[in-house]
Design a protein around this motif. Sequence first.
Motif, PDB file in Angstrom:
ATOM      1  N   ALA A 139     -30.226  25.275 -16.547  1.00 33.84           N
ATOM      2  CA  ALA A 139     -28.760  24.933 -16.974  1.00 33.84           C
ATOM      3  C   ALA A 139     -28.107  23.631 -17.424  1.00 33.84           C
ATOM      4  CB  ALA A 139     -27.564  25.438 -16.368  1.00 33.84           C
ATOM      5  N   GLN A 140     -28.659  22.230 -16.272  1.00 36.06           N
ATOM      6  CA  GLN A 140     -28.270  21.058 -17.069  1.00 36.06           C
ATOM      7  C   GLN A 140     -29.263  20.402 -17.904  1.00 36.06           C
ATOM      8  OE1 GLN A 140     -28.038  20.716 -12.040  1.00 36.06           O
ATOM      9  NE2 GLN A 140     -26.635  18.940 -13.010  1.00 36.06           N
ATOM     10  N   LEU A 141     -29.988  20.822 -17.738  1.00 32.50           N
ATOM     11  CA  LEU A 141     -30.770  19.998 -18.713  1.00 32.50           C
ATOM     12  C   LEU A 141     -30.127  20.187 -20.171  1.00 32.50           C
ATOM     13  CD1 LEU A 141     -34.538  21.872 -18.693  1.00 32.50           C
ATOM     14  CD2 LEU A 141     -33.725  19.066 -18.022  1.00 32.50           C
ATOM     15  N   ALA A 142     -29.432  21.032 -21.139  1.00 28.27           N
ATOM     16  CA  ALA A 142     -28.994  21.511 -22.198  1.00 28.27           C
ATOM     17  C   ALA A 142     -27.917  19.410 -21.999  1.00 28.27           C
ATOM     18  CB  ALA A 142     -27.693  22.140 -22.439  1.00 28.27           C
ATOM     19  N   ILE A 148     -39.965  17.518 -22.205  1.00 28.67           N
ATOM     20  CA  ILE A 148     -39.246  18.773 -21.768  1.00 28.67           C
ATOM     21  C   ILE A 148     -38.107  18.965 -22.579  1.00 28.67           C
ATOM     22  CG2 ILE A 148     -37.696  19.157 -19.698  1.00 28.67           C
ATOM     23  CD1 ILE A 148     -39.779  18.253 -18.112  1.00 28.67           C
ATOM     24  N   LYS A 149     -37.060  17.777 -22.378  1.00 27.78           N
ATOM     25  CA  LYS A 149     -35.942  17.571 -23.280  1.00 27.78           C
ATOM     26  C   LYS A 149     -36.070  17.892 -25.381  1.00 27.78           C
ATOM     27  CE  LYS A 149     -31.408  17.533 -24.071  1.00 27.78           C
ATOM     28  NZ  LYS A 149     -30.671  18.561 -23.968  1.00 27.78           N
ATOM     29  N   HIS A 150     -37.494  17.940 -25.821  1.00 29.68           N
ATOM     30  CA  HIS A 150     -38.031  18.208 -26.950  1.00 29.68           C
ATOM     31  C   HIS A 150     -37.848  19.787 -26.956  1.00 29.68           C
ATOM     32  CE1 HIS A 150     -39.129  17.774 -31.061  1.00 29.68           C
ATOM     33  NE2 HIS A 150     -39.830  18.726 -30.544  1.00 29.68           N
ATOM     34  N   ILE A 151     -38.273  20.033 -26.566  1.00 29.62           N
ATOM     35  CA  ILE A 151     -38.917  22.038 -25.824  1.00 29.62           C
ATOM     36  C   ILE A 151     -37.676  22.598 -25.946  1.00 29.62           C
ATOM     37  CG2 ILE A 151     -40.639  23.238 -25.014  1.00 29.62           C
ATOM     38  CD1 ILE A 151     -42.106  21.374 -25.300  1.00 29.62           C
ATOM     39  N   HIS A 152     -36.510  22.246 -24.625  1.00 30.12           N
ATOM     40  CA  HIS A 152     -35.828  22.414 -24.987  1.00 30.12           C
ATOM     41  C   HIS A 152     -34.524  22.532 -25.811  1.00 30.12           C
ATOM     42  CE1 HIS A 152     -31.290  22.928 -23.065  1.00 30.12           C
ATOM     43  NE2 HIS A 152     -31.716  23.701 -22.145  1.00 30.12           N
ATOM     44  N   ASP A 153     -34.639  22.100 -26.084  1.00 31.60           N
ATOM     45  CA  ASP A 153     -33.699  21.617 -27.887  1.00 31.60           C
ATOM     46  C   ASP A 153     -34.315  22.027 -28.998  1.00 31.60           C
ATOM     47  OD1 ASP A 153     -31.899  20.386 -25.883  1.00 31.60           O
ATOM     48  OD2 ASP A 153     -32.283  18.637 -27.103  1.00 31.60           O
ATOM     49  N   ALA A 198     -38.947  25.974 -23.485  1.00 33.21           N
ATOM     50  CA  ALA A 198     -38.679  26.092 -22.073  1.00 33.21           C
ATOM     51  C   ALA A 198     -37.828  27.077 -21.370  1.00 33.21           C
ATOM     52  CB  ALA A 198     -37.721  24.324 -22.421  1.00 33.21           C
ATOM     53  N   LEU A 199     -38.148  27.798 -20.252  1.00 25.13           N
ATOM     54  CA  LEU A 199     -37.297  28.368 -19.331  1.00 25.13           C
ATOM     55  C   LEU A 199     -37.263  28.125 -18.799  1.00 25.13           C
ATOM     56  CD1 LEU A 199     -40.260  31.710 -20.778  1.00 25.13           C
ATOM     57  CD2 LEU A 199     -37.720  30.623 -21.496  1.00 25.13           C
ATOM     58  N   ASP A 200     -36.086  28.734 -17.337  1.00 31.07           N
ATOM     59  CA  ASP A 200     -35.757  29.191 -16.032  1.00 31.07           C
ATOM     60  C   ASP A 200     -36.973  29.200 -15.136  1.00 31.07           C
ATOM     61  OD1 ASP A 200     -33.999  28.571 -14.115  1.00 31.07           O
ATOM     62  OD2 ASP A 200     -32.360  29.513 -14.867  1.00 31.07           O
ATOM     63  N   ALA A 201     -37.019  28.463 -14.386  1.00 35.17           N
ATOM     64  CA  ALA A 201     -38.314  28.985 -13.503  1.00 35.17           C
ATOM     65  C   ALA A 201     -37.534  29.332 -12.329  1.00 35.17           C
ATOM     66  CB  ALA A 201     -38.889  27.302 -12.525  1.00 35.17           C
ATOM     67  N   ALA A 202     -36.266  29.448 -12.161  1.00 35.01           N
ATOM     68  CA  ALA A 202     -35.631  30.722 -11.281  1.00 35.01           C
ATOM     69  C   ALA A 202     -35.959  32.271 -11.467  1.00 35.01           C
ATOM     70  CB  ALA A 202     -34.307  29.637 -11.125  1.00 35.01           C
ATOM     71  N   THR A 203     -36.091  32.510 -13.156  1.00 37.40           N
ATOM     72  CA  THR A 203     -36.324  33.286 -13.313  1.00 37.40           C
ATOM     73  C   THR A 203     -37.700  34.093 -14.073  1.00 37.40           C
ATOM     74  OG1 THR A 203     -34.472  33.080 -15.188  1.00 37.40           O
ATOM     75  CG2 THR A 203     -34.156  33.892 -13.222  1.00 37.40           C
ATOM     76  N   THR A 204     -38.261  32.797 -14.188  1.00 38.14           N
ATOM     77  CA  THR A 204     -39.597  32.775 -15.286  1.00 38.14           C
ATOM     78  C   THR A 204     -40.843  32.837 -14.301  1.00 38.14           C
ATOM     79  OG1 THR A 204     -38.878  31.971 -16.435  1.00 38.14           O
ATOM     80  CG2 THR A 204     -40.762  32.401 -16.899  1.00 38.14           C
ATOM     81  N   PRO A 205     -41.479  32.978 -13.978  1.00 41.43           N
ATOM     82  CA  PRO A 205     -42.688  34.434 -13.821  1.00 41.43           C
ATOM     83  C   PRO A 205     -43.941  33.046 -14.726  1.00 41.43           C
ATOM     84  CG  PRO A 205     -42.563  35.982 -13.783  1.00 41.43           C
ATOM     85  CD  PRO A 205     -41.789  35.167 -14.686  1.00 41.43           C
ATOM     86  N   PRO A 206     -44.559  32.085 -13.866  1.00 35.76           N
ATOM     87  CA  PRO A 206     -45.493  31.169 -14.889  1.00 35.76           C
ATOM     88  C   PRO A 206     -46.772  31.386 -15.107  1.00 35.76           C
ATOM     89  CG  PRO A 206     -45.152  29.854 -13.068  1.00 35.76           C
ATOM     90  CD  PRO A 206     -44.435  30.940 -12.552  1.00 35.76           C
ATOM     91  N   ALA A 207     -48.144  31.457 -16.069  1.00 39.18           N
ATOM     92  CA  ALA A 207     -48.862  31.815 -16.421  1.00 39.18           C
ATOM     93  C   ALA A 207     -49.872  30.590 -16.474  1.00 39.18           C
ATOM     94  CB  ALA A 207     -48.537  33.133 -17.996  1.00 39.18           C
ATOM     95  N   VAL A 208     -51.011  30.752 -16.562  1.00 41.98           N
ATOM     96  CA  VAL A 208     -52.265  29.856 -16.883  1.00 41.98           C
ATOM     97  C   VAL A 208     -51.806  29.325 -18.112  1.00 41.98           C
ATOM     98  CG1 VAL A 208     -54.357  29.679 -17.296  1.00 41.98           C
ATOM     99  CG2 VAL A 208     -53.977  30.786 -15.114  1.00 41.98           C
ATOM    100  N   PRO A 232     -38.342  20.300  -6.126  1.00 43.81           N
ATOM    101  CA  PRO A 232     -37.446  21.478  -6.919  1.00 43.81           C
ATOM    102  C   PRO A 232     -38.000  22.157  -7.614  1.00 43.81           C
ATOM    103  CG  PRO A 232     -36.835  19.224  -6.693  1.00 43.81           C
ATOM    104  CD  PRO A 232     -38.366  19.164  -6.640  1.00 43.81           C
ATOM    105  N   TRP A 233     -38.471  22.727  -8.382  1.00 41.93           N
ATOM    106  CA  TRP A 233     -39.164  23.371  -9.814  1.00 41.93           C
ATOM    107  C   TRP A 233     -38.106  24.052 -10.445  1.00 41.93           C
ATOM    108  CZ3 TRP A 233     -43.936  21.682 -10.569  1.00 41.93           C
ATOM    109  CH2 TRP A 233     -44.419  21.517 -10.123  1.00 41.93           C
ATOM    110  N   ILE A 234     -37.750  23.267 -11.683  1.00 41.31           N
ATOM    111  CA  ILE A 234     -36.397  23.790 -12.717  1.00 41.31           C
ATOM    112  C   ILE A 234     -36.556  24.402 -13.983  1.00 41.31           C
ATOM    113  CG2 ILE A 234     -34.870  22.822 -11.598  1.00 41.31           C
ATOM    114  CD1 ILE A 234     -34.642  21.180 -13.342  1.00 41.31           C
ATOM    115  N   VAL A 235     -38.106  24.133 -14.323  1.00 41.86           N
ATOM    116  CA  VAL A 235     -38.723  24.222 -16.014  1.00 41.86           C
ATOM    117  C   VAL A 235     -39.944  24.723 -15.978  1.00 41.86           C
ATOM    118  CG1 VAL A 235     -38.522  22.852 -18.501  1.00 41.86           C
ATOM    119  CG2 VAL A 235     -36.717  22.294 -16.529  1.00 41.86           C
ATOM    120  N   VAL A 236     -40.042  25.563 -16.729  1.00 39.68           N
ATOM    121  CA  VAL A 236     -41.166  26.333 -17.197  1.00 39.68           C
ATOM    122  C   VAL A 236     -41.632  26.470 -18.242  1.00 39.68           C
ATOM    123  CG1 VAL A 236     -42.841  28.291 -17.389  1.00 39.68           C
ATOM    124  CG2 VAL A 236     -41.515  27.869 -14.971  1.00 39.68           C
TER     125      VAL A 236
END
Length: 264
Positions: A199-202, A156-161, A170-180, A254-258
Amino acid sequence: MPIRTFLITLTATVLLLLGGCSTPVEPPGEASGEQQTAPTGAGGRVVTLPTPRQRLVFTARQEWALWGRGVWDAATDTYEWPAATAPGREHVPDFSSRVLLYWQALDNGAGLQAEEAQYGDGSLIPWSAVFISFLVKAAGIGAERFPGSALHWHYIKHIHDAPDPQGFEALDAATTPPAVGDLICAPRDATALRVWSFAQLADPDSRGGYHCDVVVEIGNGTLGAIGGNVRDAVTWTRVRLREGGLLEPSPQRPWIVVLRNHLP
């Protein structure tokens, strides 16, 4: 026919046949140098091989079927499985052997000892990230696109950075609808008490316990995702969706990442 004449005729026939057998017939094309081509249209089937993204989804579904098709609802924390089957469990030898296969795929089979997947009391070390790493590798997705790990936080951190427009982002699950084909991730246990936003993943202090599943189905206001080590098995998680296809967080997830999958 006189016996003498019959015997002479029979002997001549046998010699003729033996002479024919002693002269092998060359397969067509070998002596002449002709090229042999595979026949087409003779009952063979043309196969369209699935893409890496499709293989990720198909392999997840295959593993889920192998473990008994159990379904866990993240909103109600209830579990169900087909009445005709018994759910697989990690402590059953058939399935603990499967867990070791996931570990070996992560380790490339290089000298992995079975005991390395266990705690001292004999229980299995959590293997949900190992399962995801197995799926990714089985799909033919290389480490340069998705670095497998025994910890979800590592990839997760590697892809985020280091987002990869040809791989994962890595995208914010609060604003990003996931896809298959995407992965959806949530902090768990004590980590969920201190990491509650994308945002805390930074922050390097976001390191901790997480869980990720592969999205395999979307429809009718719910999402189906498959992950490992859920109820001690490979399990289908049913997730409620908000308006716009956004993930509905729950106390259990508590989903936070897509992790957006940009692969074909």
